[in-house]
Design a protein around this motif. Sequence first.
Motif, mmCIF file in Angstrom:
data_model
loop_
_atom_site.group_PDB
_atom_site.id
_atom_site.type_symbol
_atom_site.label_atom_id
_atom_site.label_comp_id
_atom_site.label_asym_id
_atom_site.label_seq_id
_atom_site.Cartn_x
_atom_site.Cartn_y
_atom_site.Cartn_z
ATOM 1 N N ALA A 180 0.815 -1.215 0.000
ATOM 2 C CA ALA A 180 0.000 0.000 0.000
ATOM 3 C C ALA A 180 0.847 1.262 0.000
ATOM 4 O O ALA A 180 0.329 2.354 0.158
ATOM 5 N N ARG B 129 2.329 -0.375 7.462
ATOM 6 C CA ARG B 129 1.641 -0.224 6.185
ATOM 7 C C ARG B 129 1.682 -1.564 5.467
ATOM 8 O O ARG B 129 2.636 -2.322 5.602
ATOM 9 N N GLU C 37 -7.293 -0.209 -4.793
ATOM 10 C CA GLU C 37 -6.935 0.455 -3.546
ATOM 11 C C GLU C 37 -8.076 0.395 -2.536
ATOM 12 O O GLU C 37 -7.853 0.327 -1.333
ATOM 13 N N ALA D 168 -4.960 -0.875 4.011
ATOM 14 C CA ALA D 168 -3.758 -0.053 3.948
ATOM 15 C C ALA D 168 -2.884 -0.245 5.177
ATOM 16 O O ALA D 168 -1.670 -0.163 5.104
#
Lengths: 158, 267
Positions: B121, B229, B212, B217
């Motif tokens: 991410a 992350r 996404e 994330a």
Amino acid sequence: MDETAFARVAEEYAARLYTVAFRMLGNRADAEDAVQRTLLKCFAARRSYSPRWAVSTWLYHALANVCIDELRRRRPAAERPPRATAPATVERVDLARALDRVPREARLLLALHYVDGLSYKDLARIRGISINTVKSQLARGKAVLKATLAEGGDGGRP
Amino acid sequence: MVDDLETTLTRYFRLAAPPGLVDRALRGVPADAPDLAGLAARVRIEATPRGVSWIRLDHRRGPRRPPPSLHQEPMAPAKPALELGFSDRLLDGGGGATGPTRRIAEQARRELAEYLAGRRAFFSVPVDLTGVPDFQARVLHETSQIPFGDVASYADIANRIGHPRAARAVGNALGANPVPVIVPCHRVVRGDGTWGHYLFGERLKTRLLTLERSTPALVGCATTRIVCRHGCTHEQRVREDRRIVFASIGDAESVGYRPCRVCRPDD
């Protein structure tokens, strides 16, 4: 224009497109890339091709934009390593160097004019400029070439 | 020699096309299906010793006709050690095969592959924006601040760089983004919520934003109580039954997790 027609056109013009791109960009890889980008662009837009334009005008128009984009994105900070495509003769080295001094637009017009013998009218249409601009750009380009060749080619050669 | 400039020029511009040009040029022309996982193998990367300087799709390597000499798996989930693509360019004056430039290009390729596979991410590879005009550099910098999974509008970016009326200029600056995906220009959308243009095509923008939104994330480890992350080396070692997904770093900190010092999710 359908796909087979497009392939035929691509085949016919690829060598000329490549030569223009090679003389503009200076190395094989970028030149092939430019030809490919040009054909991709034209292929994507093949439905909007209108026969009142000559096919060559259409292709060169796209190629000119691709080459100018590529030259524009080359940054002075990131110097490219020189390519191993050694020109064959002294004359070519001189001319290549002299052409480097010619402004982008004039160089493009010179390449198009000498590779395919395009007329001023065609050149004007390809670049979207007036015929008089084409003439003055070509004249300016040749003047720069002459000046550079005259100052650089002292002695050495008969 | 000056006298016969015409002849010289004519000779200089004589046709000189390499054999097989047409085949190579037409290869991949109709192959345009934006397959995210396969995309990683098709990007062309240029790097300098300071960072990645240029990323574009390489149409020469369409998925339909892979060059016979190149046995590169599009994606190898178990072992992401991808080799440099043959079209990668290292702009360090033709330096060695092990130099920092090569490492940067390899790292960029690896991180891109992981990102496109939904296993990362964020990007830690440095970016080299030397020579990029000032305005564009500010736009790119501001864009790189948009978090993973989030979006901003062109007008937002224009406001943040102090040119509130320059939304269109922002669009142009992003359209010429030298390092797309790493500088996430796909996270910049139109003010009315539609997605606008993308330099790799609108379909790909959709795919990236969808990816996404369906990828976590931030991932915490229930034993160490550290939040990473997604894609951090530490995160990749967290056991499946210890993984906790967080929506924001504030969420994680409110239940006593601390941010990882390697991937710095609190930055």
